[in-house]
Motif scaffolding. Structure first.
Motif, PDB file in Angstrom:
ATOM      1  N   HIS A 161       0.775  -1.108  -0.088  1.00 32.17           N
ATOM      2  CA  HIS A 161       0.007   0.024  -0.001  1.00 32.17           C
ATOM      3  C   HIS A 161       0.811   1.216   0.138  1.00 32.17           C
ATOM      4  O   HIS A 161       0.785   2.034  -0.846  1.00 32.17           O
ATOM      5  CB  HIS A 161      -1.065   0.024   1.240  1.00 32.17           C
TER       6      HIS A 161
ATOM      7  N   ASP B  47     -12.154   3.746  -4.029  1.00 30.28           N
ATOM      8  CA  ASP B  47     -11.578   3.682  -3.034  1.00 30.28           C
ATOM      9  C   ASP B  47     -10.175   3.080  -2.827  1.00 30.28           C
ATOM     10  O   ASP B  47      -9.705   2.480  -1.730  1.00 30.28           O
ATOM     11  CB  ASP B  47     -12.333   2.947  -1.799  1.00 30.28           C
ATOM     12  N   VAL B  48      -9.631   2.804  -4.245  1.00 26.71           N
ATOM     13  CA  VAL B  48      -8.467   2.292  -4.192  1.00 26.71           C
ATOM     14  C   VAL B  48      -7.174   3.157  -3.790  1.00 26.71           C
ATOM     15  O   VAL B  48      -7.318   4.460  -3.762  1.00 26.71           O
ATOM     16  CB  VAL B  48      -8.298   1.624  -5.566  1.00 26.71           C
TER      17      VAL B  48
ATOM     18  N   GLU C 208      -9.312  -0.120   2.150  1.00 27.76           N
ATOM     19  CA  GLU C 208     -10.358   0.433   1.432  1.00 27.76           C
ATOM     20  C   GLU C 208     -11.086   1.699   2.135  1.00 27.76           C
ATOM     21  O   GLU C 208     -11.404   2.678   1.733  1.00 27.76           O
ATOM     22  CB  GLU C 208     -11.262  -0.279   0.497  1.00 27.76           C
TER      23      GLU C 208
ATOM     24  N   ASN D 136      -8.993   4.680   2.878  1.00 30.62           N
ATOM     25  CA  ASN D 136      -8.934   5.508   1.752  1.00 30.62           C
ATOM     26  C   ASN D 136     -10.535   6.450   1.496  1.00 30.62           C
ATOM     27  O   ASN D 136     -10.154   7.301   1.426  1.00 30.62           O
ATOM     28  CB  ASN D 136      -8.801   4.486   0.602  1.00 30.62           C
ATOM     29  N   ARG D 137     -11.311   5.654   1.727  1.00 34.07           N
ATOM     30  CA  ARG D 137     -12.749   6.388   1.429  1.00 34.07           C
ATOM     31  C   ARG D 137     -12.733   7.530   2.466  1.00 34.07           C
ATOM     32  O   ARG D 137     -13.313   8.641   2.042  1.00 34.07           O
ATOM     33  CB  ARG D 137     -13.990   5.491   1.950  1.00 34.07           C
TER      34      ARG D 137
ATOM     35  N   ARG E   5     -10.654 -10.882  -1.960  1.00 37.10           N
ATOM     36  CA  ARG E   5     -10.038  -9.869  -0.606  1.00 37.10           C
ATOM     37  C   ARG E   5      -9.189 -10.844   0.070  1.00 37.10           C
ATOM     38  O   ARG E   5      -9.332 -11.944   0.297  1.00 37.10           O
ATOM     39  CB  ARG E   5     -11.403  -9.416   0.300  1.00 37.10           C
TER      40      ARG E   5
END
Length: 385
Positions: free
Chosen positions: A81, A109-110, A143, A146-147, A219
């Motif tokens: 990441h 959200d990546v 994710e 990130n969001r 996932r």
């Protein structure tokens, strides 16, 4: 790392938008927004970050969506990441400086979404987030982090559903920043549905509509944890005794499950966007850990079981065909058999009508030219738990 220029979009008289996508789901979201901005006389620069870069994960989506070639390719590649996010930031910063756009549009959200929103915010460039306000409440998911961060950085927050609007307001977003526009993934699905249903993927695999179930797993919480994976494969084996299952899998996932695959579950090679839609539309049931497939099955009216403990798309449960059933073997099997016996009626949320991209372009034409304040979030706002 240098951004490689490719085909340039002809200049337009309107404001300049940089549209950023880099991962497979976000190409689907970018297509209707690119088209709508161009139709609204924006000058549009399309940037591919390179987060997904091979033919199966990127090239086939461009071809099947009719997505134009990117004007710039950052070639960020894979990695952890931190490595991936920093690679995108390092490549995007000088490009943004040279383009000097009026707005940067990011999706989903990546890591590419976070990286480009952060670069834009620090450069003082207006940013807009398509698919804002989604929350699972599970911060163990990268994710989710990130969001939350992207929504704190962006001046225009385009939400797919009322609960996403509620999340943004609870987190302190200014009312003028939040826009309920519908779902751009639905725009792409409805535009390509007839083409997808005409694909020969079902007969090519000896399948008939309503005669199989579809599985997708990717996932890490499901495929990297051996105990969890073993339990899920056991559940799939029990379900397959009642309804045969097909499982299109990325090579990494396929390698992990190949030696453990139960009878009645058949692995397929990865499929493109149109074949994925065709397989979903023909399925009797879909079992997945994908957020996008929760939405697509809702629009297609196909029963979906989400193999996770939470979802950032609860509207697919309250107003769609999805159930969140977790990973417990007995619970998954019981839910699947109930759905096979008595499937839920098709339901589709309001504004999931194929016009979200046009709504976004119309709003951006107003907010960019009016120059509304950049920061939509009050300092010290509490983040959702």
């Amino acid at each position: 790392m240098n951004a490689a220029p490719a085909q340039r979009n002809p200049p337009a008289a309107g404001p300049h938008a940089v549209v950023v996508a880099g991962a497979r789901p976000n190409f689907v979201k970018a297509k209707p927004v690119l088209d709508a901005l161009t139709a609204a006389d924006f000058r549009v620069s399309f940037v591919h970050t390179g987060q997904h870069y091979d033919t199966a994960m990127s090239g086939v989506f461009f071809a099947e969506l009719g997505l134009r070639e990117p004007d710039h390719h950052l070639r960020a590649g894979s990695g952890s990441h931190a490595v991936q996010t920093s690679a995108v930031m390092t490549a995007f910063e000088p490009l943004l400086d040279s383009l000097a756009p009026d707005v940067v549009v990011v999706f989903g959200d990546v890591n590419s979404t976070l990286a480009c929103a952060l670069v834009a915010a620090k450069a003082g460039v207006r940013a807009a987030h398509v698919e804002a306000g989604l929350r699972s409440g599970d911060r163990s998911m990268p994710e989710e982090i990130n969001r939350i961060v992207v929504d704190q950085l962006c001046a225009d927050l385009f939400a797919t559903s009322p609960e996403a609007v509620d999340h943004l307001r609870r987190e302190g977003a200014a009312p003028h920043a939040v826009h309920l526009v519908g779902n751009v993934m639905v725009d792409s699905l409805l535009a390509r549905r007839a083409e997808a249903l005409a694909r020969p993927v079902l007969p090519a695999h000896g399948l008939r509509p309503g005669g199989y179930g579809l599985v997708t797993l990717h996932r890490p919480a499901n495929v990297d944890d051996l105990t969890t994976l073993t339990g899920l494969l056991g559940a799939l084996g029990e379900i397959a005794a009642h309804c045969p299952l097909v499982f299109p899998a990325h090579p990494r996932t396929a390698a992990r499950v190949a030696d453990r695959l139960p009878a009645g579950v058949r692995l397929l090679a990865p499929v493109g966007y149109l074949d994925s839609l065709a397989l979903q539309a023909g399925a009797r049931i879909v079992l997945t850990d994908s957020g996008g497939i929760q939405e697509e099955t809702t629009v297609l009216g196909v029963p979906c079981l989400t193999l996770r403990d939470s979802t950032e798309r609860p509207i697919t449960v309250s107003e769609g065909t999805n159930q969140v059933v977790g990973r417990d073997r007995a619970v998954v099997v019981r839910a699947a058999l109930a759905v096979l016996d008595d499937p839920p009626p098709p339901r589709r949320p309001a504004l999931w009508d194929g016009h979200a991209g046009r709504r976004i372009a119309r709003i951006l034409a107003r907010t960019v030219t009016q120059g509304a304040e950049r920061s939509p979030v009050r300092p010290s706002s509490g983040l959702s738990r």
